[in-house]
Design an enzyme around this catalytic site. Structure first.
Site, short mmCIF file in Angstrom:
data_model
loop_
_atom_site.label_atom_id
_atom_site.label_comp_id
_atom_site.label_asym_id
_atom_site.label_seq_id
_atom_site.Cartn_x
_atom_site.Cartn_y
_atom_site.Cartn_z
N HIS A 155 0.83 -1.20 0.00
CA HIS A 155 0.00 0.00 0.00
C HIS A 155 0.87 1.26 0.00
O HIS A 155 1.91 1.31 0.65
CB HIS A 155 -0.88 0.04 1.25
CG HIS A 155 -2.04 -0.90 1.23
ND1 HIS A 155 -1.91 -2.24 1.50
CD2 HIS A 155 -3.35 -0.68 0.98
CE1 HIS A 155 -3.10 -2.82 1.43
NE2 HIS A 155 -3.99 -1.89 1.11
N ASN A 186 8.54 -4.18 3.54
CA ASN A 186 7.14 -3.79 3.69
C ASN A 186 6.60 -4.14 5.07
O ASN A 186 5.89 -3.33 5.68
CB ASN A 186 6.31 -4.48 2.60
CG ASN A 186 4.83 -4.15 2.68
OD1 ASN A 186 4.45 -3.02 3.01
ND2 ASN A 186 3.99 -5.13 2.41
#
Length: 311
Positions: A155, A186
């Site tokens: 995201h 991430n």
């Protein structure tokens, strides 16, 4: 050199690992270096100030979205300081993005965080990654592009930033808000940075976050600099070499601070302090083709003019 915008300054500092930095002057990583290039640059540390923005008097009546404010959406509120660029703008429930059709990911995403946006019953278990059918099929990423690549669908506007509405959280799962991210980065260091952004809402009136990919040059054995990055899937989704976050932090009395981070898209030791990823915002602007400071200066100058008119 630090920019001097005003006699009212909020100056703080943080260390910068130059190898994590941006542009031709900040040579990229040698992936064989110890700790994937981070420790190898310990001799190149320097102090980088958080860039201060002119303070705005509390008399100003121009404020971002506040809880219960009618007629102002959260996506509209995110536009307060303008856009870093003007191409392919898309508005979602609570963020605004500029889509890069060539690379099949966003060029940037802007969102406004405050305690209200972070509170609610929304659950990411109810969300699924989905194609963005507002993007032409030639320029659209699909879930199949990520399958088997070893990259996360990372995201840009984080799902946890939008718990106030299930629709808002759902919107963060459009693949136009996603970029291929190293899973170790991430889920660890980058996640730490996202959590840090949310924690700042306890100390600032509003936290505006702009996130995007970078494709930075690296010196090859022939001594020349090349911009080289992987693409994945049949749609050739670009894998960024780095990611940036620019934070615009508003205090109760209207003062504004600006902080900017760059993190490499590779395994990063989550124990490394986030301050090590602070960079001068000029380096992000030069490398990305985006502009932040000019928009912020225009906005704060306009607010100062209004304030002076009311005095």
């Amino acid at each position: 050199m630090q920019r001097m915008f005003s006699s009212k300054l909020f100056v703080s500092g943080a260390s910068l690992v130059v190898g994590v930095g941006v542009g031709a002057a900040l040579v990229g990583f040698n992936t064989n270096d110890e700790s994937r290039g981070l420790k190898s640059h310990r001799g190149l540390l320097e102090r980088v100030p958080v860039i201060p923005i002119p303070s705005v008097d509390a008399a100003s009546n121009l404020i971002p979205y506040q809880p219960g404010q009618a007629g102002v959406s959260k996506s509209t509120a995110a536009m307060k300081y303008g856009f870093p660029s003007l191409a392919n703008i898309k508005t979602r429930e609570s963020y605004v993005t500029s889509y890069d059709p060539r690379n099949r990911t966003a060029a940037w995403v802007i969102e406004q965080l405050n305690p209200e946006t972070l509170t609610g019953s929304s659950d990411r278990k109810n969300c699924e990654f989905k194609d963005d059918d507002s993007v032409h099929m030639y320029h659209r990423a699909t879930n199949a592009d990520y399958r088997g690549t070893g990259f996360d669908r990372g995201h840009l506007a984080a799902a946890a930033n939008h718990k106030w509405s299930q629709k808002a959280m759902d919107d963060t799962f459009y693949l136009s808000n996603v970029s291929p991210q190293d899973p170790h980065m991430n889920r660890n260091a980058w996640n730490n940075l996202e959590q840090y952004c949310r924690s700042l809402t306890k100390h600032y009136l509003n936290v505006f976050v702009c996130t995007g990919p970078l494709y930075l040059p690296r010196q090859e054995p022939d001594g020349k600099l090349y911009v080289k990055y992987q693409v994945v899937g049949k749609n050739h989704v670009a894998v960024p070499t780095h990611f940036f976050k620019v934070l615009i932090l508003e205090k109760q009395r209207g003062e504004v601070e600006l902080r900017s981070y760059v993190m490499p898209n590779m395994p990063v030791d989550e124990k490394i302090p986030l301050e090590r990823f602070l960079v001068p915002i000029e380096s992000i602007e030069r490398a990305s083709g985006l502009l932040f400071v000019a928009n912020i200066m225009k906005r704060t100058s306009a607010l100062q003019a209004i304030t002076m008119g009311h005095s």
